[in-house]
Design an enzyme around this catalytic site. Structure first.
Site, mmCIF file in Angstrom:
data_model
loop_
_atom_site.group_PDB
_atom_site.id
_atom_site.type_symbol
_atom_site.label_atom_id
_atom_site.label_comp_id
_atom_site.label_asym_id
_atom_site.label_seq_id
_atom_site.Cartn_x
_atom_site.Cartn_y
_atom_site.Cartn_z
ATOM 1 N N VAL A 118 0.868 -1.170 0.000
ATOM 2 C CA VAL A 118 0.000 0.000 0.000
ATOM 3 C C VAL A 118 0.906 1.221 0.000
ATOM 4 C CG1 VAL A 118 -1.893 1.206 1.142
ATOM 5 C CG2 VAL A 118 -1.680 -1.272 1.384
ATOM 6 N N SER A 272 -2.838 7.432 3.382
ATOM 7 C CA SER A 272 -1.399 7.671 3.331
ATOM 8 C C SER A 272 -1.041 8.915 2.528
ATOM 9 C CB SER A 272 -0.676 6.448 2.749
ATOM 10 O OG SER A 272 -1.010 6.263 1.389
ATOM 11 N N ARG A 309 13.293 6.487 -13.386
ATOM 12 C CA ARG A 309 12.593 5.262 -12.991
ATOM 13 C C ARG A 309 11.286 5.175 -13.779
ATOM 14 N NH1 ARG A 309 13.530 3.880 -7.159
ATOM 15 N NH2 ARG A 309 15.355 3.059 -8.214
ATOM 16 N N ARG A 336 -7.164 2.929 -3.968
ATOM 17 C CA ARG A 336 -8.068 3.184 -2.849
ATOM 18 C C ARG A 336 -8.600 4.607 -2.937
ATOM 19 N NH1 ARG A 336 -6.563 2.040 3.466
ATOM 20 N NH2 ARG A 336 -4.871 3.500 3.039
ATOM 21 N N GLY A 453 -8.348 -4.377 9.235
ATOM 22 C CA GLY A 453 -7.359 -3.362 9.558
ATOM 23 C C GLY A 453 -7.442 -3.068 11.045
ATOM 24 N N PHE A 454 -6.595 -3.713 11.818
ATOM 25 C CA PHE A 454 -6.666 -3.650 13.281
ATOM 26 C C PHE A 454 -6.652 -2.222 13.806
ATOM 27 C CE2 PHE A 454 -3.694 -2.972 16.876
ATOM 28 C CZ PHE A 454 -4.514 -3.374 17.917
ATOM 29 N N ASP A 456 -7.356 0.987 12.368
ATOM 30 C CA ASP A 456 -8.577 1.765 12.154
ATOM 31 C C ASP A 456 -9.751 1.150 12.905
ATOM 32 O OD1 ASP A 456 -9.055 4.210 10.745
ATOM 33 O OD2 ASP A 456 -8.125 3.334 8.984
ATOM 34 N N PRO A 537 5.172 -3.112 4.334
ATOM 35 C CA PRO A 537 5.523 -1.697 4.225
ATOM 36 C C PRO A 537 6.540 -1.347 3.149
ATOM 37 C CG PRO A 537 6.741 -2.677 6.023
ATOM 38 C CD PRO A 537 5.854 -3.758 5.466
#
Length: 718
Positions: A118, A272, A309, A336, A453-454, A456, A537
């Site tokens: 993500v 994010s 890139r 998202r 999602g623990f 939130d 991550p």
């Protein structure tokens, strides 16, 4: 101030309008008039329903608050509480069993289990790195992290560490693709004869124990130089180069081992990122458009060199019998959108009001993704012709049904077949958890993803039960009864609704990117739990986490879990994580406050002052944690709860916030763009961090966005 122009009765940010008309609509098959008129009509028809659903959220929260306040000082009555939630339709009855009817799903969603990244879509470099993380170098991931139990020492190559890396990798291959005889450590050569992989082993010939794991290879005129193996639908690429630095010291000539790593990536427009105005939203949409067209690039400076890139190409190899074998070089990309709550100043309606941001996200991100569907040559994101959108922060089936209606309207505007857009439901709010089956039913033709999602979810747990009493310490939350029930419920309901083989069932983020040995020890629990994707991550973490999916056949594990039936129940999920009879010492209370305050300040100061929506923020012990708005939500809600129930005083909280501001200033001392919060404590960032706590109980669902957006726009002057 934003310059605006008029389109279809709407006042539109000029930069955004130019992007739509000159970039997003070009070669899309959609005219400018159809786009703007379609958007205006969608806003007219759907904005009232958006507001109704938000009002329903607020009404239910007020009823729950009142229920707890009426019983203040009494022992919590779980039976009466459940009856109350059923009576006011917070907890809905479950309908008959059903199976989702989603079609045209890519294998990265339906049949390949693996890591999921993500990343903020506003950061082109991160987005490109994530898309290209479909393949990761195992040797590099092991050598450069603490996965072996320690970190590399010095800057030069350490031959002893190199030997440890190779030994770890050989053990992995013995597990993932065992030989009929012997060990991968003893291989000395290779050949492909008659479509079979022939392996030389100390003067003898052997083969794979399961020959069908050999799926592809590459060769030149004289020798094989790449071998591709497959386990549980995940591939491993062995690069053979006896002239390379590593290959010439390796008995088998293996120079590199590449793992299929980040199978899918969520490009994030939500938690994010910090997109508070037209310019920010345009940047996000432009990067997504570039990813979908395949032409996004970014100039990167690294180690004194500058290079461009870009997205990785696809590759052609050979099947064992010599036919062409296609290898995708990129992860499947989902995007998202934001939830239903926020509005955006990117466009003002005819009355001068900001429009719902989620409606704008839906139309523009699908428009951008249509470019992928229109491709006739080159790599495509979705070979199945679908667009994957993850929708966060939905509360219950009515909000999911509204999202389904939004996407149907978008498809009509853009001339796409109904159900082209596939939906990811984030199970991160309590009303969705309790009604998950009906949430899935509400979009049964679109659902391609559910996850837990623990962080939130815990933030919503605290806010929903804010008036019930003081919550247990944040570190103790994972042991709360509702957490295990919540995690099991998500998998159980997903399997019962037929998601196996059709959709992703996901688990949440590993938040400590520097602690890879700990991740290897812990995160195997996610595929064991029946999750066919789990968040990581970084690309490096994706490479290491991929080894778990070689060990665990998730499809078989899901079958095993489904045979046991539903494990979780609503009573367990409804267990409120109250700190029953707490007797914390002042030292424990201070430590809890400092941990929360430091995390909030460390995140908010970058969000507000620099527009950084996700970053590795040192915690109070200087351990780097990946922070986004979800982590900020749980910390601020926890402090607000303790403040509300008198565990701490306003003076204590403010003292800790100021003390931790000094700590955060010190942690950011090396950043030339950083503005210290101390000693004046008058800046927008410090004020916003304090507002998240002192006004936390009054924030809608405990969300951080209203306060953060207001502060960031003040800093930007927009």
């Amino acid at each position: 101030m934003q310059e605006r122009i008029q389109r279809a009765g709407l006042m539109v940010d000029a930069e955004f309008a130019a992007f739509i008309e000159t970039e997003a609509l070009s070669a899309s098959g959609v005219s400018s008039a159809d786009f703007w008129n379609g958007l205006a009509g969608m806003l007219t028809d759907l904005t009232p329903r958006n507001r109704e659903l938000l009002a329903q959220r607020e009404s239910l929260q007020q009823q729950i608050d009142a229920w707890h306040l009426d019983r203040k000082g009494q022992v919590h009555d779980a039976v009466a509480y459940r009856a109350f939630l059923e009576q006011n339709s917070y907890l809905l009855p479950e309908g008959p069993d059903f199976t989702i009817e989603t079609s045209n799903i890519d294998p990265e969603i339906s049949t390949i289990a693996g890591p999921q990244l993500v990343v903020p879509v506003t950061n082109a470099r991160y987005a490109l790195n994530a898309a290209n993380a479909r393949w990761g170098n195992l040797y590099d991931a092991l050598y450069g992290t603490d996965a072996l139990g320690d970190l590399p020492k010095g800057k030069g190559f350490d031959p002893e560490r190199g030997r440890r890396v190779v030994a770890w990798a050989r053990d992995f291959l013995d597990m993932s693709a065992p030989l009929a005889q012997g060990s991968w450590s003893d291989i000395s050569g290779w050949s492909v004869i008659g479509g079979h992989l022939n392996i030389q082993l100390d003067g003898k010939s052997t083969a794979l124990k399961h020959p069908n794991q050999f799926v592809a290879y590459d060769k030149n005129d004289t020798e094989v130089f790449e071998i591709i193996l497959q386990t549980n639908n995940l591939r491993v690429g062995l690069i053979i180069d006896r002239d390379s630095v590593i290959g010439k010291t390796d008995k088998a000539g293996i120079a590199e081992i590449w793992l299929e790593a980040a199978i899918s990536v969520i490009m994030d427009c939500e938690d994010s990122v910090a997109t508070v105005d037209g310019a920010d939203k345009t940047q996000a949409y432009r990067n997504w458009l570039g990813l979908m067209k395949g032409d996004l690039t970014e100039t990167v400076s690294k180690a004194g060199e500058t290079f461009t890139r870009e997205l990785a190409p696809d590759y052609l190899k050979l099947t064992p019998d010599g036919a062409q074998y296609h290898v995708k070089g990129r992860a499947l990309m989902l995007i998202r959108n934001v939830g239903h709550l926020m509005t955006t100043p990117t466009i003002l309606d005819a009355t001068g009001q900001e429009i719902p941001e989620g409606l704008l996200d839906a139309l523009v991100t699908v428009l951008c993704a249509k470019h992928d569907l229109n491709k006739t040559t080159g790599p495509r994101n979705s070979e199945a012709g679908s667009i994957y959108i993850v929708k966060p922060k939905m509360h219950g089936p009515a909000e999911v049904a509204f999202t389904d209606a939004i996407f149907t309207r978008v498809e009509q505007i853009l001339g796409l077949p109904q159900y082209t857009v596939k939906l990811g439901i984030m199970d991160e709010e309590r009303r969705t958890t309790l009604n998950l089956k009906e949430c899935i039913r509400a979009a049964k033709h679109r659902v391609a993803f559910i996850n837990t999602g623990f962080i939130d979810r815990t933030g919503d747990e605290i806010h929903t039960s804010m008036q019930a009493g003081a919550m247990r310490r944040k570190g103790d939350m994972k042991a709360a009864k509702w957490i295990a029930a919540y995690e099991e419920n998500n998998v159980d309901v997903g399997l019962a609704c037929g998601l196996k083989g059709k959709a992703q069932i996901g688990k949440g983020m590993w938040a400590m990117p520097d602690l890879m040995q700990a991740m290897l020890d812990a995160k195997i629990a996610h595929p064991m739990a029946g999750a066919n994707c789990a968040w990581v991550p970084s690309p490096t973490a994706a490479t290491l986490h991929a080894t778990h999916y070689h060990k665990i056949n998730v499809a078989a594990r899901q079958t095993e879990i489904a045979k046991g039936g539903r494990r979780a129940n609503h009573d367990d999920i409804l267990t409120i994580p109250l700190a029953q009879g707490h007797n914390w010492s002042e030292t424990e209370i201070t430590a809890e406050l400092e941990n929360n305050a430091q995390g909030i300040l460390g995140y908010v100061v970058r969000w507000v002052d620099q527009g950084v929506g996700c970053s590795k923020v040192p915690d109070i012990n200087n351990i780097g944690l990946m922070e986004d708005r979800a982590t900020c939500r749980i910390s601020s809600q926890h402090m607000a709860n303790w403040l509300l129930h008198g565990v701490v005083s306003r003076e204590q909280v403010m003292s800790v916030m100021r003390r931790m501001a000094v700590v955060v200033d010190g942690q950011n001392a090396g950043d030339p763009e950083y503005t210290p919060m101390a000693p004046n404590y008058h800046g927008a960032a410090f004020k916003a961090a304090c507002d998240l706590v002192f006004a936390g109980a009054a924030q809608p669902s405990g969300y951080t966005e209203p306060i953060l957006h207001k502060a960031r726009r003040r800093v930007k002057g927009t």
